[in-house]
Design a protein around this motif. Sequence first.
Motif, mmCIF file in Angstrom:
data_model
loop_
_atom_site.group_PDB
_atom_site.id
_atom_site.type_symbol
_atom_site.label_atom_id
_atom_site.label_comp_id
_atom_site.label_asym_id
_atom_site.label_seq_id
_atom_site.Cartn_x
_atom_site.Cartn_y
_atom_site.Cartn_z
ATOM 1 N N PHE A 31 0.754 -1.315 -0.066
ATOM 2 C CA PHE A 31 -0.081 0.125 -0.057
ATOM 3 C C PHE A 31 1.020 1.363 0.091
ATOM 4 O O PHE A 31 1.681 1.281 0.905
ATOM 5 C CB PHE A 31 -0.847 -0.048 1.170
ATOM 6 C CG PHE A 31 -2.028 -0.967 1.218
ATOM 7 C CD1 PHE A 31 -3.055 -0.646 0.516
ATOM 8 C CD2 PHE A 31 -1.951 -2.285 1.715
ATOM 9 C CE1 PHE A 31 -3.942 -1.504 0.585
ATOM 10 C CE2 PHE A 31 -2.480 -3.411 1.590
ATOM 11 C CZ PHE A 31 -3.902 -2.993 0.891
ATOM 12 N N ASN A 32 0.645 2.450 -0.872
ATOM 13 C CA ASN A 32 1.383 3.386 -0.909
ATOM 14 C C ASN A 32 0.341 4.658 -0.951
ATOM 15 O O ASN A 32 -0.780 4.457 -1.663
ATOM 16 C CB ASN A 32 2.164 3.374 -2.139
ATOM 17 C CG ASN A 32 2.969 4.532 -2.533
ATOM 18 O OD1 ASN A 32 3.484 5.248 -1.467
ATOM 19 N ND2 ASN A 32 3.305 4.805 -3.619
ATOM 20 N N GLY A 33 0.744 5.688 -0.010
ATOM 21 C CA GLY A 33 -0.309 6.766 -0.165
ATOM 22 C C GLY A 33 0.546 7.719 1.017
ATOM 23 O O GLY A 33 1.483 7.426 1.692
ATOM 24 N N ASP A 34 0.205 8.913 0.724
ATOM 25 C CA ASP A 34 0.547 10.125 1.795
ATOM 26 C C ASP A 34 0.058 9.658 3.011
ATOM 27 O O ASP A 34 -0.928 8.849 3.365
ATOM 28 C CB ASP A 34 -0.156 11.389 1.193
ATOM 29 C CG ASP A 34 0.341 11.817 -0.180
ATOM 30 O OD1 ASP A 34 1.463 11.472 -0.558
ATOM 31 O OD2 ASP A 34 -0.341 12.606 -0.720
ATOM 32 N N LEU A 35 0.726 10.400 3.896
ATOM 33 C CA LEU A 35 0.506 10.467 5.404
ATOM 34 C C LEU A 35 -0.793 10.895 5.541
ATOM 35 O O LEU A 35 -1.345 11.947 5.025
ATOM 36 C CB LEU A 35 1.558 11.341 6.133
ATOM 37 C CG LEU A 35 1.423 11.382 7.762
ATOM 38 C CD1 LEU A 35 1.748 9.981 8.214
ATOM 39 C CD2 LEU A 35 2.032 12.444 8.199
ATOM 40 N N GLY A 36 -1.851 9.992 6.467
ATOM 41 C CA GLY A 36 -3.014 10.402 6.415
ATOM 42 C C GLY A 36 -4.174 10.199 5.589
ATOM 43 O O GLY A 36 -5.347 10.555 5.403
ATOM 44 N N ALA A 37 -3.655 9.180 4.411
ATOM 45 C CA ALA A 37 -4.332 8.858 3.182
ATOM 46 C C ALA A 37 -5.466 7.854 3.535
ATOM 47 O O ALA A 37 -6.586 7.716 2.871
ATOM 48 C CB ALA A 37 -3.503 8.424 2.093
ATOM 49 N N GLY A 38 -5.223 7.157 4.719
ATOM 50 C CA GLY A 38 -6.222 6.093 5.217
ATOM 51 C C GLY A 38 -5.718 4.620 4.956
ATOM 52 O O GLY A 38 -6.563 3.611 4.795
ATOM 53 N N LYS A 39 -4.572 4.434 4.801
ATOM 54 C CA LYS A 39 -3.812 3.228 4.537
ATOM 55 C C LYS A 39 -3.905 2.095 5.659
ATOM 56 O O LYS A 39 -4.486 0.827 5.451
ATOM 57 C CB LYS A 39 -2.174 2.973 4.353
ATOM 58 C CG LYS A 39 -1.876 3.928 2.943
ATOM 59 C CD LYS A 39 -0.499 4.135 2.987
ATOM 60 C CE LYS A 39 0.199 4.888 4.076
ATOM 61 N NZ LYS A 39 -0.187 6.359 4.114
ATOM 62 N N THR A 40 -3.751 2.763 7.134
ATOM 63 C CA THR A 40 -4.246 1.959 8.169
ATOM 64 C C THR A 40 -5.537 1.541 8.241
ATOM 65 O O THR A 40 -6.009 0.488 8.568
ATOM 66 C CB THR A 40 -3.467 2.551 9.140
ATOM 67 O OG1 THR A 40 -2.207 2.912 9.236
ATOM 68 C CG2 THR A 40 -3.948 1.647 10.694
ATOM 69 N N THR A 41 -6.411 2.386 8.074
ATOM 70 C CA THR A 41 -8.083 2.363 7.949
ATOM 71 C C THR A 41 -8.403 1.278 7.019
ATOM 72 O O THR A 41 -9.233 0.496 7.359
ATOM 73 C CB THR A 41 -8.722 3.660 7.827
ATOM 74 O OG1 THR A 41 -8.160 4.685 8.779
ATOM 75 C CG2 THR A 41 -10.120 3.402 7.912
ATOM 76 N N LEU A 42 -7.670 1.169 5.883
ATOM 77 C CA LEU A 42 -8.204 0.250 4.826
ATOM 78 C C LEU A 42 -7.664 -1.123 5.284
ATOM 79 O O LEU A 42 -8.426 -2.057 5.013
ATOM 80 C CB LEU A 42 -7.461 0.633 3.455
ATOM 81 C CG LEU A 42 -7.661 -0.473 2.304
ATOM 82 C CD1 LEU A 42 -9.084 -0.578 1.961
ATOM 83 C CD2 LEU A 42 -7.021 -0.002 1.088
ATOM 84 N N LEU A 43 -6.452 -1.127 5.765
ATOM 85 C CA LEU A 43 -6.056 -2.537 6.387
ATOM 86 C C LEU A 43 -6.671 -2.947 7.630
ATOM 87 O O LEU A 43 -6.970 -4.275 7.477
ATOM 88 C CB LEU A 43 -4.469 -2.417 6.700
ATOM 89 C CG LEU A 43 -3.422 -2.078 5.733
ATOM 90 C CD1 LEU A 43 -2.094 -1.832 6.182
ATOM 91 C CD2 LEU A 43 -3.402 -3.294 4.892
ATOM 92 N N ILE A 44 -7.069 -2.224 8.347
ATOM 93 C CA ILE A 44 -8.125 -2.664 9.368
ATOM 94 C C ILE A 44 -9.338 -3.294 8.397
ATOM 95 O O ILE A 44 -9.791 -4.105 9.122
ATOM 96 C CB ILE A 44 -8.456 -1.648 10.225
ATOM 97 C CG1 ILE A 44 -7.271 -1.398 11.065
ATOM 98 C CG2 ILE A 44 -9.622 -2.121 11.002
ATOM 99 C CD1 ILE A 44 -7.383 -0.139 11.866
ATOM 100 N N ALA A 45 -9.920 -2.508 7.691
ATOM 101 C CA ALA A 45 -11.225 -3.035 6.992
ATOM 102 C C ALA A 45 -10.875 -4.382 6.141
ATOM 103 O O ALA A 45 -11.766 -5.096 6.014
ATOM 104 C CB ALA A 45 -11.750 -2.097 5.870
ATOM 105 N N LEU A 46 -9.613 -4.541 5.652
ATOM 106 C CA LEU A 46 -9.334 -5.618 4.931
ATOM 107 C C LEU A 46 -9.327 -6.900 5.958
ATOM 108 O O LEU A 46 -9.698 -8.081 5.621
ATOM 109 C CB LEU A 46 -7.939 -5.680 4.412
ATOM 110 C CG LEU A 46 -7.985 -4.749 3.045
ATOM 111 C CD1 LEU A 46 -6.738 -4.593 2.514
ATOM 112 C CD2 LEU A 46 -8.903 -5.595 2.050
ATOM 113 N N LEU A 47 -8.754 -6.833 7.128
ATOM 114 C CA LEU A 47 -8.422 -7.592 8.344
ATOM 115 C C LEU A 47 -9.613 -8.213 8.907
ATOM 116 O O LEU A 47 -9.872 -9.301 9.638
ATOM 117 C CB LEU A 47 -7.256 -7.429 8.971
ATOM 118 C CG LEU A 47 -5.887 -7.162 8.348
ATOM 119 C CD1 LEU A 47 -4.940 -6.729 9.484
ATOM 120 C CD2 LEU A 47 -5.462 -8.700 7.719
#
Length: 50
Positions: A31-47
């Motif tokens: 996953f690649n994106g700017d700081l605060g882009a929602g990468k962690t939120t997306l990973l939580i939704a995936l898991l």
Amino acid sequence: MKTVASTYNLQQIDSVASDILKQLESKGVVFNGDLGAGKTTLLIALLNPM
């Protein structure tokens, strides 16, 4: 390696996560994106379904 780019908002994140899980062809994901882009939120939704 398959590259997928997606734009979504927080209300769509569960649907986007479901779509990503359906398209996975390997166990390695980057996953690649700017700081605060929602990468962690997306990973939580995936898991969450696991």
